[in-house]
Design a protein around this motif. Sequence first.
Motif, PDB file in Angstrom:
ATOM      1  N   ALA A   1       3.140   2.876  -0.979  1.00 38.00           N
ATOM      2  CA  ALA A   1       1.673   2.893  -0.834  1.00 38.00           C
ATOM      3  C   ALA A   1       1.098   1.756   0.024  1.00 38.00           C
TER       4      ALA A   1
ATOM      5  N   ARG B   1      -0.987   3.632   3.055  1.00 35.55           N
ATOM      6  CA  ARG B   1      -2.463   3.653   3.105  1.00 35.55           C
ATOM      7  C   ARG B   1      -2.979   3.195   4.461  1.00 35.55           C
TER       8      ARG B   1
ATOM      9  N   THR C   1      -1.309  18.908   2.932  1.00 37.15           N
ATOM     10  CA  THR C   1      -1.062  18.826   1.483  1.00 37.15           C
ATOM     11  C   THR C   1       0.068  19.747   1.023  1.00 37.15           C
TER      12      THR C   1
ATOM     13  N   GLU D   1       2.198  11.066  -2.153  1.00 41.25           N
ATOM     14  CA  GLU D   1       1.362  10.014  -1.519  1.00 41.25           C
ATOM     15  C   GLU D   1       2.192   9.150  -0.568  1.00 41.25           C
TER      16      GLU D   1
END
Length: 379
Positions: free
Chosen positions: A256, A260, A79, A94
């Motif tokens: 994304a 993902r 992170t 992300e």
Amino acid sequence: MTTTENDTDAAEVPAPGTAPRPVIGKLPQYAAGKPPVVVEGLQSYKLSSNENPFPPLPAVLDAINAAATVNRYPDPLSTALRNELSAFLDVPAEDIVTGGGSLGALNQLLATFAGQNPDGTTDEVIYAWRSFEAYPISVGLAGAESVQVPLNADGTHNLDAMAEAITERTKVILLCTPNNPTGPVLTTAQVENFLRRVPSSVIVVIDEAYEDFVRDDDAVNGIDMYRSHPNVVVLRTFSKGAGLAGLRVGYSVSHAPITRHLRVAAVPFAVSTIAEQAAVTSLRHHDEIVERIQRLVAERTRVVEGLEALGWFVPAAQGNFVWLGLGENTPEFAALAEEQALAVRAFGNEGVRVTIGEEEANTRFLALCATYTKAPRVS
Ligand SMILES: Cc1ncc(COP(=O)(O)O)c(C=O)c1O
């Protein structure tokens, strides 16, 4: 326990059930750059792995020493690093997936998108060849099939031929810019045109491991391509410009719908706390990193100009290395370099890749070339 002849024989015969997947027997073994050779009276230099010759920044060493919580697992999402990168690159955190080096990030991507299908078909991954020698191994291990498209004679990608190689089985295309081991970049216009020819269902990876060293204004910027193309994935690393090769930290940037899935395939805890802290610190001391990179770029210019003054052909060198298309003279030249305590990277009978290293190493390399009469030909 003593080792008898029979023990040795037994070790060579695989026990039932231990046979590897058939693909393992077909893959080349990754040949890491040779260590420097010892020659009496000469300082040895390793110019065989495209490493950064500078030691870590003092602040990076402090960060490594301060990362004391090695009894705990690292943050699986890296992170802190992703947040720092998000600000640095101006992309959402992300969209960043870290990996054990950019090779780790590439393996995650291939494991996610290319392999064998339940209907028995095998996905195809297209890339230029010769390029980064881990590509065939990574593609093969994912279970997919490599489609290698020969480079042009000047060491650039043949994008027309790569576009023509696309079939309905193509899942991923790898673009390496600057190309390892030959050195040229792809331009923005070339990649834009190429992307127009690629179906949106095919993922295009832009491997920018050597992006920090690029000084060609026309060179493509992978992040710009990712912003405008949903099927582009950018690979970057802290191994080269930032000089953290030994810590293994790299990342991919994509949108994304891709990330993902990547997170499912990502090796858990691949980036250690130490590597993450070192990478964060490198980003915070970017100016100092850039100053070192600039010194290497200046050395690259000196080396290329020196070779050209000798009448040697060198493909446009935009990474931290130069390519000498020595053909059948490759082993001979590599052996002569060894006599000068210079470890270089020889590729069969194709050519030699020489990393831009310490000033003295580069000077010795140029001196060797000045005595060598069989100048490299194009490619
Ligand atoms: C083109 C290219 N991509 C990726 C890598 C992998 O680098 P790392 O895994 O250290 O980030 C390399 C290393 O030499 C490379 O040359």
